[in-house]
Design a protein around this motif. Structure first.
Motif, PDB file in Angstrom:
ATOM      1  N   UNK A  34       3.590  -4.349  40.422  1.00 16.37           N
ATOM      2  CA  UNK A  34       5.024  -4.303  40.131  1.00 16.37           C
ATOM      3  C   UNK A  34       5.347  -3.184  39.147  1.00 16.37           C
ATOM      4  N   UNK A  35       4.476  -3.016  38.139  1.00 17.07           N
ATOM      5  CA  UNK A  35       4.716  -1.952  37.170  1.00 17.07           C
ATOM      6  C   UNK A  35       4.679  -0.576  37.812  1.00 17.07           C
ATOM      7  N   UNK A  36       3.743  -0.374  38.734  1.00 14.14           N
ATOM      8  CA  UNK A  36       3.658   0.910  39.430  1.00 14.14           C
ATOM      9  C   UNK A  36       4.820   1.069  40.399  1.00 14.14           C
ATOM     10  N   UNK A  37       5.129  -0.002  41.148  1.00 15.04           N
ATOM     11  CA  UNK A  37       6.193   0.050  42.158  1.00 15.04           C
ATOM     12  C   UNK A  37       7.551   0.310  41.524  1.00 15.04           C
ATOM     13  N   UNK A  38       7.815  -0.330  40.373  1.00 13.43           N
ATOM     14  CA  UNK A  38       9.109  -0.193  39.711  1.00 13.43           C
ATOM     15  C   UNK A  38       9.135   0.958  38.715  1.00 13.43           C
ATOM     16  N   UNK A  39       8.034   1.723  38.646  1.00 14.51           N
ATOM     17  CA  UNK A  39       7.975   2.890  37.772  1.00 14.51           C
ATOM     18  C   UNK A  39       8.179   2.524  36.298  1.00 14.51           C
ATOM     19  N   UNK A  40       7.531   1.445  35.866  1.00 15.55           N
ATOM     20  CA  UNK A  40       7.601   1.030  34.472  1.00 15.55           C
ATOM     21  C   UNK A  40       6.672   1.923  33.656  1.00 15.55           C
ATOM     22  N   UNK A  41       7.148   2.513  32.566  1.00 20.71           N
ATOM     23  CA  UNK A  41       6.279   3.366  31.758  1.00 20.71           C
ATOM     24  C   UNK A  41       5.075   2.582  31.230  1.00 20.71           C
ATOM     25  N   UNK A  42       3.906   3.135  31.368  1.00 22.92           N
ATOM     26  CA  UNK A  42       2.695   2.473  30.889  1.00 22.92           C
ATOM     27  C   UNK A  42       1.465   3.089  31.522  1.00 22.92           C
ATOM     28  N   UNK A  43       0.355   2.901  30.863  1.00 24.99           N
ATOM     29  CA  UNK A  43      -0.919   3.412  31.369  1.00 24.99           C
ATOM     30  C   UNK A  43      -1.519   2.366  32.299  1.00 24.99           C
ATOM     31  N   UNK A  44      -1.004   2.302  33.519  1.00 26.31           N
ATOM     32  CA  UNK A  44      -1.440   1.277  34.458  1.00 26.31           C
ATOM     33  C   UNK A  44      -2.863   1.514  34.928  1.00 26.31           C
ATOM     34  N   UNK A  45      -3.316   2.746  34.901  1.00 25.98           N
ATOM     35  CA  UNK A  45      -4.715   3.008  35.238  1.00 25.98           C
ATOM     36  C   UNK A  45      -5.658   2.345  34.249  1.00 25.98           C
ATOM     37  N   UNK A  46      -5.303   2.408  32.965  1.00 24.68           N
ATOM     38  CA  UNK A  46      -6.132   1.758  31.949  1.00 24.68           C
ATOM     39  C   UNK A  46      -6.120   0.240  32.108  1.00 24.68           C
ATOM     40  N   UNK A  47      -4.959  -0.330  32.433  1.00 23.03           N
ATOM     41  CA  UNK A  47      -4.867  -1.780  32.637  1.00 23.03           C
ATOM     42  C   UNK A  47      -5.735  -2.196  33.818  1.00 23.03           C
TER      43      UNK A  47
END
Length: 441
Positions: A185-198
């Motif tokens: 959801x964070x990637x799909x909705x373009x939420x700022x954050x280091x999703x790769x690290x998560x």
């Protein structure tokens, strides 16, 4: 005449302190004690690991209990049964004699039965004039009555442990599902954050969970996943609150969310524009490109970075490459929808090659999601092939290798030190042809 109850086994069998303890326990059975033999047997089955019993030994115990005529076992009744080995083997589903003797010893060692051996080792009962049993030689079931409460408590502990493990596994499943979907959801909705690290942190935690893990280990993994869950959810909630506040302050009614998160980031770095332009120039006539598929070995030579993401650090088949790029996707910030569209337009194998190439140049690509969508659109139009991307990567590595060798002062190719990157003459000629501009032909 006073009756003597033997305390030692017949033959070469030795007496142990455990057998003495079991005999002492059997003598503590009060005359008024009454237990349901099959209910106690069910408790023994549930607590067999705690008692040290085995499945085969329980089959023999079941047979021994069936030789006692009464369902209720009382302390005042005769609790010795004397079946022969043949009778026991028949009721134990044809168990071999050697196996029977071994597991009878297990039951004795667990303290569930006591041996009452005759002088010659035979099992029998001597009856009086009235038909009552005066002396019986065989297996005494008294410990089952004496330990009924203890066995019940052990069974309840085992049941509680199983329930706690089941609850822990349910929690683990929910946490895993929540975290994976929140990352998407964070990637799909373009939420700022280091999703790769998560995503990487999530994988590191899950890799520590083997199949059939014990409850303490499951609880430990759940605790670590919960911390990651809290962190991820706070990021999503904070972003949602910010969006709602912006919508209220602008008085523009409901907030309209863009379902295509990469659409607003289609502009990429100069590198992406240059490469896209080069790819466009080289793929205007896709029919001129090779008809055969790219060999896996060439793809890995061009994109060695993706090998580190593969399970076991090896890629031997295309399915290994697909698994590796599935891990690379969230690390690059590519949404599930962009990846799904790429696979539909290019096919699984070509999409995996494309993503491996993007991962190899991830430091030079500003927005991998938007870049992949651009290539996907070109693939739908029949204007995209993975050949130019892989050839460009190979050419860049070859140029870097030659520059390194030149910097070391090598004047002849045969005198160059090995650089770890080798390309065949045929591939070199192919690279030269594909790097020529149309006016150079």
């Amino acid at each position: 005449m006073q009756r003597h109850i033997a305390t030692t086994p017949f033959g070469r069998g030795t007496l142990t302190l455990g057998q003495i303890a079991s005999q002492m326990t059997a003598r503590t059975v009060p005359a008024e004690a009454v237990v349901h033999k099959w209910q106690v047997f069910q408790h023994i089955r549930e607590a067999r690991d705690r008692l040290g019993a085995t499945d085969r030994s329980l089959a023999i115990l079941n047979a021994l209990l069936s030789f006692h005529p009464e369902t209720a076992l009382t302390g005042a009744a005769e609790l010795v049964v004397w079946p022969s080995n043949e009778q026991l083997m028949a009721r134990a589903n044809g168990m071999p004699a050697t196996t029977l003797r071994r597991h009878l010893a297990v039951l004795v060692g667990c303290g569930l039965i006591v041996r009452r051996d005759s002088p010659n080792g035979k099992r029998f009962a001597r009856k009086g004039r009235g038909g009552e049993i005066e002396q019986a030689y065989g297996f005494d079931l008294s410990p089952i009555i004496a330990r009924a409460e203890e066995i019940k408590a052990l069974a309840e502990e085992v049941q509680a442990e199983k329930k706690a493990l089941r609850v822990a596994r349910e929690r683990l499943t929910l946490l895993r599902r929540d975290i994976v979907k929140m990352i998407d959801a964070g990637i799909e909705e373009n939420v700022p954050g280091n999703w790769g690290r998560v995503q990487q942190a999530y994988q590191e935690i899950i890799l520590q969970l083997p199949r059939g893990a014990s409850r303490p280990l499951v609880d430990d993994v759940c605790a670590r996943l919960y911390d990651l869950w809290v962190e991820t959810r706070e990021v999503l909630e904070t972003f949602t609150k910010t969006q709602n506040m912006d919508a209220n302050e602008s008085h523009s009614g409901g907030h309209i969310q863009n379902s295509n998160p990469d659409s607003q980031f289609e502009s990429n770095t100069a590198f992406e524009k240059d490469e896209a332009g080069s790819a466009a120039a080289q793929t205007d006539n896709v029919q001129s490109l090779p008809k055969r598929e790219l060999p896996l070995g060439i793809v890995l030579d061009a994109c060695p970075g993706v090998i580190d993401l593969a399970q076991g650090g090896q890629i031997r088949h295309w399915r290994d490459l697909l698994g590796a790029v599935e891990i690379a996707r969230p690390m690059l910030g590519i949404s599930p929808s962009a990846w799904r569209e790429a696979r539909e337009a290019m096919g699984e194998q070509q999409a995996a090659i494309t993503l491996a190439a993007i991962y190899e140049r991830s430091e030079q690509i500003h927005n991998a999601g938007g870049y992949l969508r651009s290539l996907t659109e070109r693939a739908r139009q029949g204007k995209f092939s993975t050949w130019p991307m892989i050839m460009a990567l190979l050419r860049a590595k070859l140029d870097a290798s030659q520059a390194e060798a030149a910097g070391k002062g090598s004047l002849h190719p045969s005198r160059r030190e090995p650089s770890g990157f080798e390309v065949s003459e045929t591939l070199l000629r192919g690279l030269g042809k594909r790097n020529r501009r149309p006016h150079e032909k």
